[in-house]
Enzyme design. Structure first.
Site, PDB file in Angstrom:
ATOM      1  N   LYS A 107       0.834  -1.209   0.000  1.00 56.07           N
ATOM      2  CA  LYS A 107       0.000   0.000   0.000  1.00 56.07           C
ATOM      3  C   LYS A 107       0.872   1.265   0.000  1.00 56.07           C
ATOM      4  O   LYS A 107       0.645   2.180  -0.787  1.00 56.07           O
ATOM      5  CB  LYS A 107      -0.937   0.016   1.225  1.00 56.07           C
ATOM      6  CG  LYS A 107      -1.887  -1.172   1.299  1.00 56.07           C
ATOM      7  CD  LYS A 107      -2.831  -1.085   2.468  1.00 56.07           C
ATOM      8  CE  LYS A 107      -2.153  -1.116   3.817  1.00 56.07           C
ATOM      9  NZ  LYS A 107      -1.434  -2.384   4.123  1.00 56.07           N
ATOM     10  N   ARG A 139      11.967  -5.313   4.578  1.00 58.81           N
ATOM     11  CA  ARG A 139      11.489  -3.941   4.359  1.00 58.81           C
ATOM     12  C   ARG A 139      12.410  -2.922   5.031  1.00 58.81           C
ATOM     13  O   ARG A 139      12.860  -3.110   6.150  1.00 58.81           O
ATOM     14  CB  ARG A 139      10.067  -3.786   4.919  1.00 58.81           C
ATOM     15  CG  ARG A 139       9.590  -2.345   4.859  1.00 58.81           C
ATOM     16  CD  ARG A 139       8.121  -2.198   4.849  1.00 58.81           C
ATOM     17  NE  ARG A 139       7.466  -2.616   6.070  1.00 58.81           N
ATOM     18  CZ  ARG A 139       6.131  -2.554   6.243  1.00 58.81           C
ATOM     19  NH1 ARG A 139       5.366  -2.094   5.272  1.00 58.81           N
ATOM     20  NH2 ARG A 139       5.597  -2.967   7.358  1.00 58.81           N
TER      21      ARG A 139
END
Ligand code: ADP
Ligand code: AMP
Length: 218
Positions: A13, A127
């Protein structure tokens, strides 16, 4: 255009929101980024939510909605917004609808980015974040210079809640409390489903095509 990006943690997202914000010239609003920046600056809000984020739970609905309401009042939201990570519960979705109604606005589209849980767990371990909002992955989407943001030159950091046990808790929170929003927005005819298990550019093209927009420069 008023957009919501829906999907499990790690679906992409934030990554897509940065691209969409550049292409559509509307701001990317991430409640997670707002909370993290408050925690970093040790504000009153930051102190209230720090343990909640670390545990993988959700910040109370009222508090989250107040923050979104304030953010929407800023001038850059006059032509629309891309919501990333909000709403995350049915009460938030209902309060958001009321909030927009009071502003004579409505949601145009909800993009549901789908990715399987096992892919997510792998993604989160690599990440890397920048405080400017850009998101990287150590192998899948690395910065040009290790540990440094391409866009603003700041040092990248690892999120506290990206440890595997917290990711699993966040996924459970998603399935219990956020996934019912798919039905909520489907009933309103607002959902577009996009496969988030393609590469970043393909997913972006799919989203732009679903919005009836031509992606240029990507
Ligand atoms: P979310 O905002 O939904 O939590 P992010 O945008 O932060 O997700 O993405 C989670 C991780 O997965 C990041 O490391 C990001 O670079 C990586 N990522 C995002 N989209 C993709 C994709 N389509 N394929 C592979 N990795 C991706
Ligand atoms: P995110 O950056 O979207 O992954 O959000 C990180 C964390 O912030 C979540 O795990 C929650 O603890 C908190 N958070 C973000 N958005 C919301 C929301 N809409 N409602 C409740 N908690 C939220």
């Amino acid at each position: 255009m008023n957009l919501i990006l829906l999907g499990p943690p790690g679906a992409g997202k934030g990554t897509q929101a940065v691209l969409l914000s550049g292409a559509l010239k509307i701001p990317h609003i991430s409640t997670g980024d707002i909370f993290r920046s408050n925690i970093k600056q040790q504000t009153e809000l930051g102190k209230k939510v720090s343990d909640i984020l670390a545990s993988g739970g959700l910040v109370p609905d009222d508090l989250t909605c107040e923050i979104v309401k304030d953010r929407l009042q800023q001038d850059d939201c006059r032509n629309g917004f891309i919501m990333d990570g909000f709403p995350r519960t049915l009460p938030q979705a209902e309060m958001f609808e009321e909030m927009l109604k009071a502003r004579n606005q409505k949601i145009d589209t909800v993009i549901n980015i789908t990715v399987d849980d096992d892919v997510i767990v792998k993604r989160m371990s690599g990440r890397r974040m920048c405080s400017c909002g850009k998101v990287y992955h150590i192998t899948g989407n690395p910065p040009k210079q290790e540990g440094i943001c391409d866009a603003c030159g700041s040092a990248l950091y690892i999120r506290d809640d990206d440890r595997e046990e917290t990711v699993l808790r966040r996924l459970k929170t998603y399935h219990d409390q956020t996934s019912p929003l798919i039905d909520f927005y489907s009933k309103r005819g607002l959902i577009i489903e996009v496969d988030g298990d393609k590469d970043i550019e393909s997913t972006f093209r799919d989203i732009m095509a679903a919005l009836g927009r031509q992606p240029d420069g990507v």
